[in-house]
Design a protein around this motif. Structure first.
Motif: not given
Length: 302
Positions: A177-189, A228-241
């Motif tokens: 488990a840990g933390l991650h940085y993310f950046k991106g988004g979705w668009s609708l055309a 229409t385009k959205f773009n965001v960034s931030g930090i959030a938790p995650n886990w893996l197996i």
């Protein structure tokens, strides 16, 4: 007695100093790469397939007795099940192409290091892009009146720490488990000209209330050349197996599932007159870049 204790302490320290290089020599490090899939990108599957997206504008409605009985919201995004209903209710006058929610390809590169007897830490970089789904089109008498194409991209950089347990000499399972940085988004055309279809049916004196009701709530004015385009960034938790198995002296294959809780509200600016009137000049919408990624990859000891 004191000399005996001092000698014992010296022997303990000397033994510890001799063991330290062995601990570091046993710590394995890996370069790794993988590919995989992520389903229902943006958590938009239900929006595309069954829910649609309400506009901020309304249209007048009447009840079953013909009495005007308030207003209902128009649809900025028409769900695919509505368009399929129209196709099967209009004797072929309306045709529909549907693809459901978006599925993405995820590519990943990373570095991992074991430490202690059963622990590891790693850093990865994931890139996800839509490869299928998210494309809906409907035609009236062969002319396209509704076509929306969704797109999605995300970069995520997780740092994880976890436990790795050997199940045999050449295989292990792990969880982290840990933390991650993310950046991106979705668009609708695309475009939404459902209101034009409604007007064409009224002008043609079509009186089938079922069909007229299904086309009465398009954006007004029509949304044409929307993007229409959205773009965001931030930090959030995650886990893996996951699990890994040795296939050569220094090579391992692995399979893993990683869940990333990437979420942020985004602001976008519709470009069409219908989009601006139906939503807002600046519209807020939740951006779910997280989800579960299923990956298959290769690790190489260095």
């Amino acid at each position: 007695m004191e000399n005996t204790m001092i000698q014992a302490a010296k022997r303990t320290i000397a033994t510890f100093l001799l063991l330290i290089p062995g601990v570091f020599l046993e710590a394995k490090t890996y370069l790794m790469g993988s590919a995989g899939l992520q389903f229902d990108l943006g958590a938009l599957g239900s929006t595309i397939s069954t829910d649609g997206l309400d506009s901020s504008s309304n249209y007048a409605t009447t009840d079953s007795t013909g009495t005007q009985n308030g207003v209902l919201p128009r649809l900025a995004v028409i769900p695919e099940n509505r368009l399929l209903t129209l196709q099967h209710s209009s004797n072929g006058l309306i045709s529909t192409k549907t693809n459901g929610g978006m599925t993405g390809l995820t590519l990943s590169l990373g570095y991992e290091q074991d430490f202690g007897k059963a622990f590891f830490w790693r850093v990865n970089a994931h890139y996800t892009r839509k490869i299928m789904g998210g494309d809906t089109e409907a035609k009236f008498a062969g002319q396209s009146f509704y076509h929306m194409t969704w797109d999605y991209n995300a970069i995520q950089v997780p740092v994880n720490i976890g436990i790795k347990l050997s199940v045999s000499e050449d295989a292990a399972v792990y969880i982290g488990a840990g933390l991650h940085y993310f950046k991106g988004g979705w668009s609708l055309a695309g475009h939404n000209r459902l209101s034009d279809v409604h007007q064409a049916l009224v002008d043609a004196n079509i009186t089938d209330t079922t069909v007229l009701g299904l086309v009465s709530d398009g954006t007004d004015p029509s949304a044409v050349w929307e993007n229409t385009k959205f773009n965001v960034s931030g930090i959030a938790p995650n886990w893996l197996i996951g699990a890994q198995a040795r296939i050569s002296d220094k090579g391992h294959i692995y399979m893993e599932m990683e869940t990333l809780f990437s979420f942020q509200y985004g602001i976008a600016h519709p470009r069409s007159e219908g989009g601006i009137a139906g939503l807002a000049p600046s519209v807020a919408y939740p951006q779910v870049l997280g989800g579960t990624q299923y990956r298959f990859g290769y690790k190489h000891e260095i």
